[in-house]
Design a protein around this motif. Structure first.
Motif, mmCIF file in Angstrom:
data_model
loop_
_atom_site.group_PDB
_atom_site.id
_atom_site.type_symbol
_atom_site.label_atom_id
_atom_site.label_comp_id
_atom_site.label_asym_id
_atom_site.label_seq_id
_atom_site.Cartn_x
_atom_site.Cartn_y
_atom_site.Cartn_z
ATOM 1 N N ALA A 35 -32.707 6.063 -59.854
ATOM 2 C CA ALA A 35 -33.487 5.027 -60.535
ATOM 3 C C ALA A 35 -33.641 5.317 -62.015
ATOM 4 O O ALA A 35 -33.884 4.405 -62.814
ATOM 5 N N THR A 36 -33.483 6.572 -62.413
ATOM 6 C CA THR A 36 -33.613 6.921 -63.825
ATOM 7 C C THR A 36 -32.269 7.063 -64.532
ATOM 8 O O THR A 36 -32.231 7.194 -65.752
ATOM 9 N N ILE A 37 -31.179 7.036 -63.751
ATOM 10 C CA ILE A 37 -29.854 7.234 -64.340
ATOM 11 C C ILE A 37 -28.986 5.989 -64.248
ATOM 12 O O ILE A 37 -28.278 5.638 -65.189
ATOM 13 N N VAL A 38 -29.008 5.310 -63.127
ATOM 14 C CA VAL A 38 -28.083 4.195 -62.884
ATOM 15 C C VAL A 38 -28.339 2.990 -63.785
ATOM 16 O O VAL A 38 -27.395 2.450 -64.358
ATOM 17 N N PRO A 39 -29.583 2.531 -63.944
ATOM 18 C CA PRO A 39 -29.779 1.356 -64.820
ATOM 19 C C PRO A 39 -29.346 1.652 -66.259
ATOM 20 O O PRO A 39 -29.462 2.780 -66.727
ATOM 21 N N LEU A 44 -33.330 8.633 -68.215
ATOM 22 C CA LEU A 44 -32.561 9.874 -68.331
ATOM 23 C C LEU A 44 -31.175 9.656 -68.934
ATOM 24 O O LEU A 44 -30.357 10.564 -68.951
ATOM 25 N N ARG A 45 -30.914 8.455 -69.443
ATOM 26 C CA ARG A 45 -29.670 8.204 -70.163
ATOM 27 C C ARG A 45 -29.846 8.583 -71.632
ATOM 28 O O ARG A 45 -30.961 8.734 -72.114
ATOM 29 N N THR A 49 -26.953 5.965 -77.204
ATOM 30 C CA THR A 49 -25.742 5.319 -76.699
ATOM 31 C C THR A 49 -25.948 4.643 -75.355
ATOM 32 O O THR A 49 -25.174 3.756 -74.990
ATOM 33 N N GLY A 50 -26.941 5.068 -74.595
ATOM 34 C CA GLY A 50 -27.152 4.512 -73.262
ATOM 35 C C GLY A 50 -26.202 5.080 -72.230
ATOM 36 O O GLY A 50 -26.175 4.627 -71.083
ATOM 37 N N LEU A 51 -25.404 6.069 -72.628
ATOM 38 C CA LEU A 51 -24.445 6.667 -71.705
ATOM 39 C C LEU A 51 -25.065 7.858 -70.984
ATOM 40 O O LEU A 51 -26.093 8.388 -71.385
ATOM 41 N N ALA A 53 -23.197 10.624 -70.614
ATOM 42 C CA ALA A 53 -22.668 11.750 -71.383
ATOM 43 C C ALA A 53 -23.638 12.101 -72.502
ATOM 44 O O ALA A 53 -24.055 11.245 -73.281
ATOM 45 N N GLY A 54 -24.017 13.375 -72.561
ATOM 46 C CA GLY A 54 -24.947 13.836 -73.585
ATOM 47 C C GLY A 54 -26.384 13.421 -73.338
ATOM 48 O O GLY A 54 -27.225 13.514 -74.219
ATOM 49 N N SER A 55 -26.667 12.980 -72.143
ATOM 50 C CA SER A 55 -27.994 12.460 -71.818
ATOM 51 C C SER A 55 -28.962 13.585 -71.460
ATOM 52 O O SER A 55 -28.552 14.705 -71.165
ATOM 53 N N PRO A 56 -30.256 13.275 -71.453
ATOM 54 C CA PRO A 56 -31.238 14.266 -70.999
ATOM 55 C C PRO A 56 -30.973 14.714 -69.565
ATOM 56 O O PRO A 56 -31.268 15.848 -69.214
ATOM 57 N N PHE A 57 -30.401 13.843 -68.746
ATOM 58 C CA PHE A 57 -30.079 14.228 -67.369
ATOM 59 C C PHE A 57 -29.085 15.380 -67.348
ATOM 60 O O PHE A 57 -29.306 16.384 -66.673
ATOM 61 N N LEU A 58 -27.987 15.242 -68.078
ATOM 62 C CA LEU A 58 -26.974 16.301 -68.072
ATOM 63 C C LEU A 58 -27.473 17.563 -68.767
ATOM 64 O O LEU A 58 -27.109 18.666 -68.381
ATOM 65 N N LYS A 59 -28.302 17.403 -69.787
ATOM 66 C CA LYS A 59 -28.841 18.583 -70.470
ATOM 67 C C LYS A 59 -29.839 19.336 -69.593
ATOM 68 O O LYS A 59 -30.088 20.510 -69.817
#
Length: 143
Positions: A35-39, A44-45, A49-51, A53-59
């Motif tokens: 719910a925090t990544i897909v939309p 967490l995007r 950029t809204g992507l 890649a480089g998002s708080p999720f991946l970090k």
């Protein structure tokens, strides 16, 4: 010939209940993350950029993995009654880390070797010397 034997037993009803509870927890955890990544405007995007890649999720992926597995272990332990207090959690984590000691020592020295190899540029030197040696043997590559 090396054979490994493991003690196995049938899954008890209480263990089955623990696994089912952790399965439900996994669905809830995955749903919250999704719910925090897909939309496209997920929190967490990447904010610019809204992507993903480089998002708080991946970090923060290591933190998410730690939180998931820690809570899964605690939930399972509470359900099967192997965890009755916070001391039990600490003892379980301590036991898990004692088996990691040899691996951590190995990784430490491997990292030191890699860092020293990079710092000395020994890889580049060996590549040039090796290429020169191959050329002197007449091995210049496919033609």
């Amino acid at each position: 010939e090396l054979t490994l034997e493991m003690d196995s037993h049938a899954v008890t009803d209480i263990e089955r209940k623990g696994l089912r509870t952790v399965g439900i927890y996994t669905l809830i955890f995955s749903g919250l993350l999704a719910a925090t990544i897909v939309p496209e405007n997920g929190i967490l995007r990447h904010p610019d950029t809204g992507l993903v890649a480089g998002s708080p999720f991946l970090k923060s992926i290591v933190a998410f993995i730690f939180i998931y597995f820690s809570l899964a272990g605690i939930i399972y332990g509470k359900v099967v009654k192997t965890i009755t207090s916070s001391n039990d959690v600490v003892h379980a984590m301590n036991h898990a880390m004692t088996t990691m000691g040899a691996y951590i020592v190995l990784v430490f020295f491997a990292a030191q070797f890699v860092a020293f190899f990079k710092w000395t540029n020994l890889g580049a030197v060996l590549a040039v010397v090796g290429a020169t040696g191959l050329e002197s043997l007449g091995l210049t590559g496919p033609e």
